[in-house]
Scaffold this active site. Structure first.
Site, short mmCIF file in Angstrom:
data_model
loop_
_atom_site.label_atom_id
_atom_site.label_comp_id
_atom_site.label_asym_id
_atom_site.label_seq_id
_atom_site.Cartn_x
_atom_site.Cartn_y
_atom_site.Cartn_z
N LYS A 1 -50.57 -72.33 23.66
CA LYS A 1 -49.49 -73.16 24.22
C LYS A 1 -49.65 -74.61 23.79
O LYS A 1 -50.63 -74.99 23.18
CB LYS A 1 -49.49 -73.05 25.74
C1 LIG Z 1 -47.32 -67.69 28.06
C2 LIG Z 1 -46.17 -67.20 28.84
C3 LIG Z 1 -46.29 -66.86 30.20
C4 LIG Z 1 -47.58 -66.97 30.99
O1 LIG Z 1 -48.66 -66.47 30.37
P1 LIG Z 1 -50.14 -66.49 30.99
O2 LIG Z 1 -50.91 -65.81 29.92
O3 LIG Z 1 -50.12 -65.76 32.28
O4 LIG Z 1 -50.56 -67.91 31.19
C5 LIG Z 1 -45.14 -66.48 30.88
N1 LIG Z 1 -43.96 -66.42 30.27
C6 LIG Z 1 -43.79 -66.73 28.97
C7 LIG Z 1 -42.43 -66.67 28.37
C8 LIG Z 1 -44.90 -67.10 28.20
O5 LIG Z 1 -44.74 -67.40 26.89
#
Ligand SMILES: *Cc1c(COP(=O)(O)O)cnc(C)c1O
Length: 386
Positions: free
Chosen positions: A191
């Site tokens: 991210k």
């Molecule tokens: C990364 C992401 C999440 C959350 O991911 P975690 O691995 O739980 O932190 C939720 N929704 C979307 C669209 C994502 O790209």
């Protein structure tokens, strides 16, 4: 396997990673500080990170949680979603955004997407509303802002999945996360900022913040003695180690976002000559994409999975992104979903791949990816004409 073998040879032919966080001395010192303090959880870094994050997105309250998924779960609970409710969301997302409704014994009801922005189509959402609809869960897909004004006009509580959208801006120019609805960000290593694993849920309502803070910590009330619990809770806490890492990442947020925007511009330049490749939509008006991944849609004549294998053979990782949620076996079996229900999503999902994308990607690496894609596209165009 030693580190050398794991990372492969260096130099012009080395495999380019799909994603790569920027971590340096700033992050190392921040983490060492917490280790030396001895307070690894429930310490001062949590509130410090929450305040800094809320300020960045213009939200009055922020709660650090153990993942984006945990944030979405607590966000739906804060909206009061419960047994038998329906949550309208997109089938073109990471599976977590639909799963969280199931955690609360609610049903994720899918609506099709806009072919340009790849976000929920507000008309499809309106058509999916029923008397059991308790919430809408829009996802700012690949960091591009969803059409919030049109969704808000439906007058249904909204939880924003902003897990891919840090640094993006809505049509009114405000940062994503600052619109008043609960909104969730995530910090897995691919991210915009990372804490290893982690997330933040922002909100404009103090009662949401109080409930979320209690539920992430086993349902403990803020002023109660340890081990007295007045509601069901979870362990969704984020450690001080992770929060210190997040604070360091926020210090270099501008650099991280600029790096991604720079690479996106390089890709647009390098790929715009490949006319049958669909690139991410450009920003409209005051809307801004918070760059997260670089996803291209292949022309229908190319076999997506074979293309991924051909790219891999050239040292370039790519992955189908996103596969449609309603067509995943768990969702098919549990809800009887099938092909043809959400044609726009299905068409895009069948043709889309994420290609290497990270802030420190070099011009040479972008050129190598572009030339590999160009070779595959040209070869298939010649073959289809022959
Ligand atoms: C990364 C992401 C999440 C959350 O991911 P975690 O691995 O739980 O932190 C939720 N929704 C979307 C669209 C994502 O790209």
């Amino acid at each position: 396997m030693n580190a050398q073998a794991a990372s492969g040879p260096a130099g012009p032919d080395a495999t380019i990673p799909l994603a790569k966080p920027v971590l340096g001395e700033l992050e190392e010192l921040a983490v060492i500080d917490v280790l030396r303090s001895g307070q690894l959880s429930l310490g001062p870094k949590v509130a410090e990170f929450e305040a800094a994050f809320g300020a960045v997105v213009g939200a009055p309250y922020a709660s650090a949680v153990s993942s984006g998924t945990a944030g979405l779960h607590l966000g739906l609970r804060a909206l009061g979603v419960t047994d038998g409710d329906e949550v309208i969301t997109t089938p073109f997302s990471f599976v977590a955004s639909a799963n969280v409704a199931l955690y609360e014994r609610a049903t994720p009801v899918f609506a099709d997407i806009d072919p340009l922005t790849l976000n929920l189509d507000p008309e499809a959402v309106a058509a999916a509303v029923s008397e059991r609809t308790a919430a809408i869960l829009p996802v700012h897909v690949f960091g591009y802002p969803a059409d919030m004004a049109a969704l808000e006009a439906l007058r249904i509580p909204i939880l924003e999945d902003a897990c891919e959208a840090l640094g993006g801006r809505y049509a009114d120019g405000r940062p994503i996360g600052g619109r008043g609805h609960p909104a969730v960000f995530a910090f897995y290593a691919n991210k915009q900022i990372t804490t290893g694993e982690g997330g933040v849920i922002v909100t404009s309502r103090p009662q949401d913040k109080e409930r979320i803070d209690s539920e992430r910590n086993q349902g403990r009330a803020p002023n109660m003695d340890w081990l007295d619990h007045d509601r069901l809770g979870f362990n969704y806490r984020l450690s001080d180690i992770a929060c210190a890492l997040g604070l360091a990442q926020l210090q270099r947020l501008d650099q991280l976002l600029e790096g991604r925007a720079r690479v996106a511009a390089l890709y647009r330049e390098a790929l715009s000559g490949l006319e049958d490749l669909t690139l991410p939509c450009e920003d409209r008006g005051l809307e801004r994409r918070g760059w997260f991944v670089y996803v291209v849609a292949l022309p229908a004549r190319l076999h997506r999975d074979r293309t991924v294998r051909e790219l891999a053979a050239l040292g370039i990782p790519a992955k189908p992104y996103f596969p449609a949620i309603h067509l995943m076996s768990y969702y098919r079996e549990r809800f009887g979903h099938r092909e043809g229900q959400f044609p726009v999503c299905e068409d895009i999902a069948a043709r889309s791949i994420a290609i290497p994308f990270f802030p420190e990607m070099s011009e040479g690496q972008v050129a190598r990816v572009a030339s590999a894609l160009g070779t595959i596209l040209t070869r298939s165009a010649l073959a289809s004409r022959a």
